[in-house]
Design a protein around this motif. Structure first.
Motif, PDB file in Angstrom:
ATOM      1  N   THR A  73     -11.766   3.509  -3.480  1.00 20.57           N
ATOM      2  CA  THR A  73     -12.643   3.749  -2.501  1.00 20.57           C
ATOM      3  C   THR A  73     -14.003   2.705  -2.800  1.00 20.57           C
ATOM      4  O   THR A  73     -14.130   2.780  -3.920  1.00 20.57           O
ATOM      5  CB  THR A  73     -13.083   5.321  -2.601  1.00 20.57           C
ATOM      6  N   ASN A  86     -10.425   2.282   1.311  1.00 20.20           N
ATOM      7  CA  ASN A  86     -11.220   2.939   2.098  1.00 20.20           C
ATOM      8  C   ASN A  86     -12.636   2.726   1.694  1.00 20.20           C
ATOM      9  O   ASN A  86     -12.894   2.480   0.421  1.00 20.20           O
ATOM     10  CB  ASN A  86     -10.939   4.437   1.889  1.00 20.20           C
ATOM     11  N   ILE A 126     -12.699  13.212  -2.013  1.00 21.26           N
ATOM     12  CA  ILE A 126     -11.516  12.464  -2.509  1.00 21.26           C
ATOM     13  C   ILE A 126     -10.571  13.253  -3.257  1.00 21.26           C
ATOM     14  O   ILE A 126      -9.449  12.687  -2.956  1.00 21.26           O
ATOM     15  CB  ILE A 126     -12.097  11.275  -3.157  1.00 21.26           C
ATOM     16  N   HIS A 176     -16.912   3.912   2.321  1.00 22.21           N
ATOM     17  CA  HIS A 176     -17.874   4.906   2.738  1.00 22.21           C
ATOM     18  C   HIS A 176     -19.218   4.328   2.585  1.00 22.21           C
ATOM     19  O   HIS A 176     -19.652   3.807   1.726  1.00 22.21           O
ATOM     20  CB  HIS A 176     -17.537   6.152   1.821  1.00 22.21           C
ATOM     21  N   ALA A 186      -9.648  -3.385   5.092  1.00 21.19           N
ATOM     22  CA  ALA A 186      -9.247  -2.208   4.905  1.00 21.19           C
ATOM     23  C   ALA A 186      -7.876  -2.333   4.784  1.00 21.19           C
ATOM     24  O   ALA A 186      -7.199  -2.781   5.369  1.00 21.19           O
ATOM     25  CB  ALA A 186      -9.786  -1.089   5.868  1.00 21.19           C
ATOM     26  N   ASP A 201      -3.946   0.353   3.521  1.00 19.92           N
ATOM     27  CA  ASP A 201      -3.590   1.875   3.283  1.00 19.92           C
ATOM     28  C   ASP A 201      -4.311   2.519   2.267  1.00 19.92           C
ATOM     29  O   ASP A 201      -4.326   3.647   2.224  1.00 19.92           O
ATOM     30  CB  ASP A 201      -2.067   1.853   3.223  1.00 19.92           C
ATOM     31  N   THR A 202      -4.618   1.799   1.175  1.00 17.81           N
ATOM     32  CA  THR A 202      -4.978   2.380  -0.220  1.00 17.81           C
ATOM     33  C   THR A 202      -6.553   1.937  -0.342  1.00 17.81           C
ATOM     34  O   THR A 202      -6.978   2.394  -1.534  1.00 17.81           O
ATOM     35  CB  THR A 202      -4.010   1.787  -1.359  1.00 17.81           C
ATOM     36  N   PRO A 242      -5.068   3.651  -5.372  1.00 23.37           N
ATOM     37  CA  PRO A 242      -6.052   4.017  -4.413  1.00 23.37           C
ATOM     38  C   PRO A 242      -7.592   3.688  -4.764  1.00 23.37           C
ATOM     39  O   PRO A 242      -7.903   3.660  -5.927  1.00 23.37           O
ATOM     40  CB  PRO A 242      -6.008   5.622  -4.422  1.00 23.37           C
TER      41      PRO A 242
END
Length: 259
Positions: free
Chosen positions: A207, A231, A257, A233, A226, A228-229, A205
């Motif tokens: 971010t 992301n 998160i 912001h 992007a 699935d893992t 994962p």
């Protein structure tokens, strides 16, 4: 020797490991950590040539690998079994390359802030190394204050007013020019392996944080597909250094998160 580190919060809580940017140190994260330390075990590390790790140097030819080994050794000395890694700018580039190359089973989440993912052609790498070499020469031969004033005139810092720049320069003036020059060359973007394939394929994962006013890294973030893992912001109204300009907002997004 391990890199210098500090711990705040109970080690019974999830561990967050923070890596600062070029010219910074562990203290850059303090206001953010003040919002997190009741819920997390927060570890801040001074990178080579910075803070209390100023006497530690990374190899000019294998700088990223050296940094990875130093970080891994530091975490082993702290007996950290599982953690999430958070890196800003240079710290983010080192964190990303660490995740890409080390296959560390203890690493559970990666948060990148305003961080480049690496160049993908030799011409850009050559040009970047010449850019970093010129800056390294300035830091090694001029006073730190003179180099800092020149550094913060770069377009990436256009969101900062003169008062803010003066405040940051005063904070950064404790640095030593030669160690900074060494680290700049050791971890030049020219030496960083492009992580686009890793980002597309990893199950880790990740971010990616960036500021709306940071045009360069806003465009970079928007160019990364992007998954699935993976992301993204965007911090509205902020520039390159989001965690120092809005530490409470930054901390709240970290809480979202993990909590």
């Amino acid at each position: 020797m391990p890199l210098y580190s500090e711990q705040q919060g109970s080690n019974e809580n999830p561990t967050l490991v923070f890596l600062h940017g070029f010219l910074g140190n562990r203290k850059d994260w303090q206001t953010t950590i003040d919002q997190l330390k009741d819920s997390f075990h927060c570890v801040t590390i001074d990178l080579p040539g910075h803070g209390r790790s100023v006497a530690t140097t990374a190899s000019i030819t294998n700088g990223f690998e050296n940094c990875h080994k130093l970080i891994a050794f530091t975490l082993e000395q702290l007996n950290i079994q599982a953690y999430s890694l958070i890196g800003y700018s240079l710290g983010g580039r080192i964190a990303l390359d660490y995740a890409r190359s080390q296959n560390d089973p203890r690493l559970q989440h990666l948060i990148l802030e305003s961080s480049h993912i690496g160049l993908d052609n030799e011409t850009d790498k050559t040009n970047r190394y010449q850019f970093d070499l010129a800056w390294a020469e300035r830091f090694a031969t001029q006073s730190v204050e003179e180099s800092l004033y020149q550094w913060y005139e770069q377009a990436i810092f256009d969101d900062l007013n003169y008062e803010r720049k003066d405040f940051i320069i005063e904070q950064r003036s404790h640095n030593y020019g030669v160690p900074l020059a060494s680290m700049l060359l050791s971890t030049s973007l020219a030496h960083q392996v492009c992580a686009s394939t890793f980002l597309a394929e990893t199950k880790l994962p990740i971010t990616y944080f960036y500021g709306q006013k940071d045009i360069k890294f806003k465009q970079l973030a928007e160019s990364i597909p992007a998954t699935d893992t993976l992301n993204f912001h965007c911090f509205n109204g902020l520039g390159h250094n989001t965690h120092q300009h809005a530490p409470v907002n930054y901390a709240n997004n970290i809480k979202k998160i993990f909590i």
